[in-house]
Scaffold this motif. Structure first.
Motif, mmCIF file in Angstrom:
data_model
loop_
_atom_site.group_PDB
_atom_site.id
_atom_site.type_symbol
_atom_site.label_atom_id
_atom_site.label_comp_id
_atom_site.label_asym_id
_atom_site.label_seq_id
_atom_site.Cartn_x
_atom_site.Cartn_y
_atom_site.Cartn_z
ATOM 1 N N LEU A 1 0.810 -1.217 0.000
ATOM 2 C CA LEU A 1 0.000 0.000 0.000
ATOM 3 C C LEU A 1 0.840 1.262 0.000
ATOM 4 C CD1 LEU A 1 -2.571 -1.155 2.704
ATOM 5 C CD2 LEU A 1 -2.716 -1.411 0.223
ATOM 6 N N ASP A 2 2.155 1.129 0.037
ATOM 7 C CA ASP A 2 3.030 2.298 0.179
ATOM 8 C C ASP A 2 3.588 2.764 -1.154
ATOM 9 O OD1 ASP A 2 2.610 2.469 2.851
ATOM 10 O OD2 ASP A 2 4.505 1.558 3.446
ATOM 11 N N GLY A 3 2.722 3.037 -2.090
ATOM 12 C CA GLY A 3 3.167 3.630 -3.355
ATOM 13 C C GLY A 3 4.223 2.806 -4.050
ATOM 14 N N ASP A 4 5.372 3.417 -4.314
ATOM 15 C CA ASP A 4 6.421 2.773 -5.102
ATOM 16 C C ASP A 4 7.403 1.952 -4.262
ATOM 17 O OD1 ASP A 4 5.437 3.839 -7.420
ATOM 18 O OD2 ASP A 4 6.706 5.616 -7.351
ATOM 19 N N ARG A 5 7.158 1.839 -2.956
ATOM 20 C CA ARG A 5 8.148 1.142 -2.120
ATOM 21 C C ARG A 5 8.421 -0.269 -2.603
ATOM 22 N NH1 ARG A 5 7.015 0.810 4.049
ATOM 23 N NH2 ARG A 5 8.657 -0.751 3.887
ATOM 24 N N LEU A 6 7.372 -0.945 -3.021
ATOM 25 C CA LEU A 6 7.546 -2.332 -3.440
ATOM 26 C C LEU A 6 8.505 -2.452 -4.606
ATOM 27 C CD1 LEU A 6 6.682 -5.285 -3.089
ATOM 28 C CD2 LEU A 6 4.872 -4.865 -4.722
ATOM 29 N N PHE A 7 8.458 -1.476 -5.507
ATOM 30 C CA PHE A 7 9.254 -1.562 -6.724
ATOM 31 C C PHE A 7 10.699 -1.114 -6.508
ATOM 32 C CE2 PHE A 7 4.868 -1.103 -8.091
ATOM 33 C CZ PHE A 7 4.752 -2.209 -8.908
ATOM 34 N N THR A 8 10.968 -0.424 -5.413
ATOM 35 C CA THR A 8 12.326 0.055 -5.180
ATOM 36 C C THR A 8 13.005 -0.705 -4.050
ATOM 37 O OG1 THR A 8 11.472 1.778 -3.690
ATOM 38 C CG2 THR A 8 11.806 2.364 -5.995
ATOM 39 N N HIS A 9 12.275 -1.519 -3.334
ATOM 40 C CA HIS A 9 12.862 -2.276 -2.233
ATOM 41 C C HIS A 9 14.022 -3.123 -2.731
ATOM 42 C CE1 HIS A 9 12.865 -4.402 1.643
ATOM 43 N NE2 HIS A 9 13.091 -5.498 0.933
ATOM 44 N N ALA A 10 15.125 -3.057 -2.023
ATOM 45 C CA ALA A 10 16.311 -3.847 -2.366
ATOM 46 C C ALA A 10 16.717 -3.659 -3.820
ATOM 47 C CB ALA A 10 16.091 -5.321 -2.057
ATOM 48 N N LYS A 11 16.588 -2.395 -4.300
ATOM 49 C CA LYS A 11 17.034 -2.039 -5.656
ATOM 50 C C LYS A 11 16.407 -2.914 -6.735
ATOM 51 C CE LYS A 11 21.348 0.195 -4.344
ATOM 52 N NZ LYS A 11 22.796 0.282 -4.531
ATOM 53 N N GLY A 12 15.112 -3.114 -6.589
ATOM 54 C CA GLY A 12 14.398 -3.818 -7.658
ATOM 55 C C GLY A 12 14.547 -5.320 -7.638
ATOM 56 N N VAL A 13 14.911 -5.900 -6.477
ATOM 57 C CA VAL A 13 15.115 -7.334 -6.427
ATOM 58 C C VAL A 13 13.850 -8.087 -6.832
ATOM 59 C CG1 VAL A 13 14.611 -7.315 -3.948
ATOM 60 C CG2 VAL A 13 15.708 -9.288 -4.958
ATOM 61 N N TYR A 14 12.684 -7.583 -6.432
ATOM 62 C CA TYR A 14 11.449 -8.269 -6.786
ATOM 63 C C TYR A 14 11.177 -8.181 -8.271
ATOM 64 C CZ TYR A 14 10.963 -8.255 -1.776
ATOM 65 O OH TYR A 14 11.209 -8.435 -0.443
ATOM 66 N N ALA A 15 11.545 -7.058 -8.868
ATOM 67 C CA ALA A 15 11.363 -6.910 -10.309
ATOM 68 C C ALA A 15 12.232 -7.925 -11.054
ATOM 69 C CB ALA A 15 11.700 -5.489 -10.745
ATOM 70 N N GLU A 16 13.480 -8.087 -10.648
ATOM 71 C CA GLU A 16 14.366 -9.052 -11.301
ATOM 72 C C GLU A 16 13.854 -10.474 -11.124
ATOM 73 O OE1 GLU A 16 18.564 -8.878 -10.700
ATOM 74 O OE2 GLU A 16 18.588 -6.697 -10.633
ATOM 75 N N GLN A 17 13.453 -10.820 -9.895
ATOM 76 C CA GLN A 17 12.910 -12.147 -9.641
ATOM 77 C C GLN A 17 11.672 -12.394 -10.505
ATOM 78 O OE1 GLN A 17 13.513 -14.957 -7.375
ATOM 79 N NE2 GLN A 17 11.839 -15.789 -8.594
ATOM 80 N N PHE A 18 10.806 -11.405 -10.574
ATOM 81 C CA PHE A 18 9.585 -11.492 -11.378
ATOM 82 C C PHE A 18 9.912 -11.749 -12.847
ATOM 83 C CE2 PHE A 18 6.888 -8.665 -14.109
ATOM 84 C CZ PHE A 18 5.776 -9.495 -14.183
ATOM 85 N N VAL A 19 10.848 -10.993 -13.395
ATOM 86 C CA VAL A 19 11.180 -11.129 -14.810
ATOM 87 C C VAL A 19 11.837 -12.479 -15.079
ATOM 88 C CG1 VAL A 19 12.613 -10.220 -16.677
ATOM 89 C CG2 VAL A 19 11.319 -8.655 -15.224
ATOM 90 N N CYS A 20 12.731 -12.899 -14.207
ATOM 91 C CA CYS A 20 13.361 -14.212 -14.373
ATOM 92 C C CYS A 20 12.299 -15.310 -14.404
ATOM 93 C CB CYS A 20 14.355 -14.461 -13.242
ATOM 94 S SG CYS A 20 15.212 -16.052 -13.343
ATOM 95 N N GLN A 21 11.342 -15.194 -13.516
ATOM 96 C CA GLN A 21 10.263 -16.176 -13.426
ATOM 97 C C GLN A 21 9.443 -16.228 -14.710
ATOM 98 O OE1 GLN A 21 8.344 -15.768 -9.657
ATOM 99 N NE2 GLN A 21 6.489 -16.811 -10.315
ATOM 100 N N GLN A 22 9.139 -15.067 -15.287
ATOM 101 C CA GLN A 22 8.359 -15.038 -16.519
ATOM 102 C C GLN A 22 9.176 -15.588 -17.692
ATOM 103 O OE1 GLN A 22 5.122 -14.040 -15.680
ATOM 104 N NE2 GLN A 22 6.205 -13.887 -13.735
ATOM 105 N N LEU A 23 10.479 -15.285 -17.725
ATOM 106 C CA LEU A 23 11.336 -15.816 -18.786
ATOM 107 C C LEU A 23 11.354 -17.337 -18.767
ATOM 108 C CD1 LEU A 23 14.450 -13.447 -18.755
ATOM 109 C CD2 LEU A 23 13.011 -13.931 -20.742
ATOM 110 N N VAL A 24 11.546 -17.903 -17.596
ATOM 111 C CA VAL A 24 11.612 -19.356 -17.467
ATOM 112 C C VAL A 24 10.272 -19.980 -17.852
ATOM 113 C CG1 VAL A 24 11.877 -21.245 -15.817
ATOM 114 C CG2 VAL A 24 13.453 -19.306 -15.756
ATOM 115 N N ALA A 25 9.178 -19.378 -17.399
ATOM 116 C CA ALA A 25 7.853 -19.893 -17.742
ATOM 117 C C ALA A 25 7.605 -19.826 -19.239
ATOM 118 C CB ALA A 25 6.780 -19.111 -16.998
ATOM 119 N N GLY A 26 8.225 -18.851 -19.908
ATOM 120 C CA GLY A 26 8.088 -18.721 -21.354
ATOM 121 C C GLY A 26 8.984 -19.647 -22.147
ATOM 122 N N GLY A 27 9.790 -20.443 -21.455
ATOM 123 C CA GLY A 27 10.649 -21.418 -22.122
ATOM 124 C C GLY A 27 12.054 -20.946 -22.409
ATOM 125 N N ALA A 28 12.411 -19.750 -21.966
ATOM 126 C CA ALA A 28 13.758 -19.229 -22.207
ATOM 127 C C ALA A 28 14.728 -19.710 -21.131
ATOM 128 C CB ALA A 28 13.736 -17.699 -22.239
#
Length: 444
Positions: A334-361
């Motif tokens: 609920l805190d605006g952009d905190r989720l996206f900047t926490h730990a310098k985008g670690v969740y964003a990287e994890q998220f993208v890696c997960q989607q890449l693997v699910a896509g067969g890459a």
């Protein structure tokens, strides 16, 4: 829960070159649910054999592996007629019976008319670490099976799971401008996904209750269940302890706020060395609990020939489990952009890696030597004979000096960037919104 893998199963069913299908994936990603749902939709009956704690069927497979003998026994055990062509034979938790894995060859050769699906959570572990006696070793049916890898639910599947089918359907390259226009709504749902993740039970609980804390209860239990698996499937107490230590270290190393995200054995435990934890990391990779992203020295085809066996990153199988392991508070959502900047985008990287693997890459990464040059490319992957460099930004700041320098040095004309900025084509780099990561992999 509607899974996109259902389309793969339906194509497999009608294929003229169909072989027994092995569905692979970590525990609790929805393998059994998917196959049972497939049987209900496309077959008259299901002959479901679960090998976990099933001495009766293990004894059956300990004998002759003649396909007709096995089908007769399966029919008697399940009260079905597996030979009629309208019954799906489902060998579940097949890693618990190595002889059943071996039998897939006979079923393929002797009864190709019978649709057979096998599923197992620790097939990689069972194959690479079978015991020394004949009964505990699996002879893999090379060339006699088809494969389907199942992963945690993608963001698009998550949207369908919570009843947002139309928003899920919009996520396509043809509709990217419409998706851009609805960016704030997609960001809200992305925040939810980064917390809930893609483990089907967590998604179902959240869909039913709308309560993030209830999803966290599921995630915490899954993390404990995985640790229980270590002792159940590993014979040595020392090896079990090392797997547990490596597993607990992965989230903290992903979230490291300074320096590279390269996995370091010395940070698993003080004085830790590769010779102590290399096998533990391999066990986690084989089990599907972590994704190993190797460093490449240059963006050549194929990328694996330029992979550095020593330098790699580890990501968890699911972004929601990462948040649970790091005790991410639900109020962060609920805190605006905190989720996206926490730990310098670690969740964003994890998220993208997960989607890449699910896509067969198969994702890799690149980093400079740190002496003459600095910089890092978050991910690289191959698609249609090209190497695609991909940079992940957790906000709207899209400065990309490292990416530009990398593309210029290696003569790469097009690259990708994912950020909270909308779709922008700058020629050498194409920006897509982070919530459209389901579109990967593709060549920009």
């Amino acid at each position: 829960m509607e899974r996109e893998a259902m389309e793969n199963l339906e194509r497999w069913k009608v294929s003229k070159r169909r072989k027994p299908l092995v569905v692979r994936g970590a525990r609790q990603v929805g393998k059994t649910y998917l196959v049972r749902e497939f049987a209900q939709r496309d077959f008259d009956a299901l002959a479901h054999v679960v090998f976990l704690d099933n001495n009766v069927m293990k004894d059956v497979f300990a004998g002759s592996l003649d396909a007709n003998r096995l089908l007769a026994a399966i029919g008697a055990y399940t009260g079905t007629n597996p030979s009629d062509g309208h019954t799906l034979v489902f060998l579940d938790e097949i890693q618990e019976c190595p002889r059943a894995i071996t039998s897939l060859k006979m079923l393929c050769e002797q009864r190709p008319d019978v649709p057979v699906v096998a599923a197992g959570s620790l097939l990689g572990v069972a194959l690479s670490r079978g015991g020394s006696d004949e009964g505990s070793r699996a002879s893999w049916p090379v060339g006699k099976v088809d494969y389907l890898d199942l992963h945690p639910m993608t963001f698009r599947e998550f949207l369908r799971g919570i009843g947002r089918d139309q928003m899920a359907d919009l996520i396509s390259r043809q509709s990217i401008d419409v998706v851009d226009a609805m960016g704030e709504r997609y960001e809200d749902f992305l925040r939810q996904y980064l917390y809930v993740g893609g483990m089907p039970e967590a998604v179902q609980v959240f869909a039913d209750t709308g309560d993030l804390d209830q999803a966290r209860v599921v995630q915490d239990r899954l993390l404990l269940d995985y640790e229980h698996d270590f002792s159940k499937h590993v014979g040595s107490a020392t090896e079990t302890e090392r797997i547990q230590e490596a597993w607990r270290s992965v989230p903290t190393q992903i979230a490291r706020e300074t320096g590279t995200k390269k996995f370091m054995y010395s940070q698993v435990k003080k004085g830790g060395r590769g010779r102590d934890y290399k096998d533990a990391v391999s066990w986690l990779v084989d089990s599907g609990l972590v994704t190993k992203v190797q460093k490449v020295t240059r963006p050549g085809i194929p990328l694996r020939t330029y992979a550095d066996d020593v330098s790699f990153k580890l990501y968890l199988l699911d972004v929601g489990l990462l948040g649970a392991a790091l005790h991410l508070d639900s109020r962060t959502i609920l805190d605006g952009d905190r989720l996206f900047t926490h730990a310098k985008g670690v969740y964003a990287e994890q998220f993208v890696c997960q989607q890449l693997v699910a896509g067969g890459a198969t994702p890799y990464y690149w980093s400079a030597d740190g002496k003459n040059h600095k910089g890092e490319i978050d991910f690289l992957y191959e698609h249609d004979g090209s190497v695609v460099p991909l940079e992940v930004k957790a906000d709207e700041n899209v400065k990309a000096k490292s990416l530009r320098d990398f593309c210029q040095e290696y003569g790469i004309e097009r690259s990708l960037r994912l950020s909270l900025r909308g779709h922008v084509d700058q020629g050498w780099v194409v920006n897509y919104p982070l919530y459209a990561a389901d579109l990967l992999p593709f060549v920009p």
